[in-house]
Design a protein around this motif. Structure first.
Motif: not given
Length: 291
Positions: A160-161, A193-195, A201-202, A210-214
């Motif tokens: 559930d994201i 880090f774990s996506l 959790e964050e 913490l999140l990026q699109n390479d």
């Protein structure tokens, strides 16, 4: 000829982070990404017909055998068989080449509608097995559940994201080549880090760090407007902004509704196609029959 019509909506997606981990010998790439839905959709209306027909309004994409709807139709007929022919009329709203999965979503819905209209009784898993070769993100659209895509994007770990926040999605008006994006992207096998951990959790306000699109590293130097829209979304107050998939669409996630609405209206006034998605949005996956 029956007057029965089947009606359904085909929804787009965004990628919440996208790690390009490795280039595979097949030419594909091993990735990790979060799939979530947006309120940007195409409308399907299907009737029984003497022969297969595809009519598309709102877009100039081809309606020949290269179209993913036609390819899905032919694949279903080859592997399952059709007792009748159908005329598909599709009102396109999701832009092509935008990183929103419009073609894959259309293919998935074609399989799902044929399965219902033909009373074929296929499970979602069986449908996925039939359409894997058509597109890497089609399984996500078949299942209709958010989750973490791995492998080449076809393996879904349901989670559930769907953001509990407002999403403003902005299309800059031009397509971005998926092949070119991956060609110029340097894989990183250890993102650090774990996506899934970040998404589950964050808090939202930490995602930008913490999140990026390479794939942004390959697309933005070629299309500066993509980077400009991302910066504008952050300036408008987005807690997180990123390119979706291989572009060219950019989205921002906003915790506050009035901030999101202001951003959406501002891009709309600039003449850019944009959509506003409500918090915890869940797409209507129903296929409805009208006589």
């Amino acid at each position: 000829m029956s007057n029965k019509r089947w009606i359904a909506d085909s929804y787009g997606k965004i990628n919440l982070g996208l790690h390009v981990l490795e280039k595979l010998p097949t030419g594909y790439h091993r990735i990790e990404t979060g799939f979530a839905f947006i309120e940007w959709s195409d409308r399907f209306e299907v009737r029984i017909s003497d022969e297969y027909e595809l009519t598309i309004t709102g877009s100039d994409i081809p309606t020949d055998g290269t179209n993913l709807i036609s390819r899905a139709y032919n694949a279903f007929n080859t592997y399952v068989g059709l007792k009748r022919n159908y005329h598909f009329t599709v009102s396109k709203q999701i832009p092509a080449g935008a990183g929103l999965g419009g073609g894959s979503s259309n293919a998935a819905l074609t399989f799902r509608m044929l399965n219902k209209m033909e009373d074929a009784g296929l499970s979602d898993d069986e449908i996925v097995d039939l359409c894997r070769d058509l597109g890497a993100d089609i399984p996500f659209f078949v299942y209709g559940k958010t989750g973490i895509g791995s492998g080449i994007g076809q393996d879904i770990d349901f989670a559930d994201i769907q953001p509990d926040a407002w999403i403003v999605t902005v299309f800059p008006g031009f397509e971005s080549s998926t092949a070119e994006a991956y060609r110029h992207c340097a894989p990183n096998p250890d993102p650090g880090f774990s996506l899934k951990g970040v998404l589950l959790e964050e808090p939202l306000e930490e995602w930008q760090y913490l999140l990026q699109n390479d794939l942004e590293q390959a697309v933005i130097p070629q299309h500066e407007m993509v980077g400009n829209i991302k910066d504008q979304l952050l300036d408008f107050g987005a807690d997180y902004a990123a390119m979706s998939g291989s572009g060219s669409t950019v989205f921002g996630i906003f915790d506050q509704d009035f901030v999101a609405i202001n951003a959406y209206e501002s891009f709309h006034e600039l003449g850019l196609a944009s959509k506003l998605t409500r918090p915890k949005f869940q797409p209507d996956y129903g296929i409805y029959v009208k006589e």
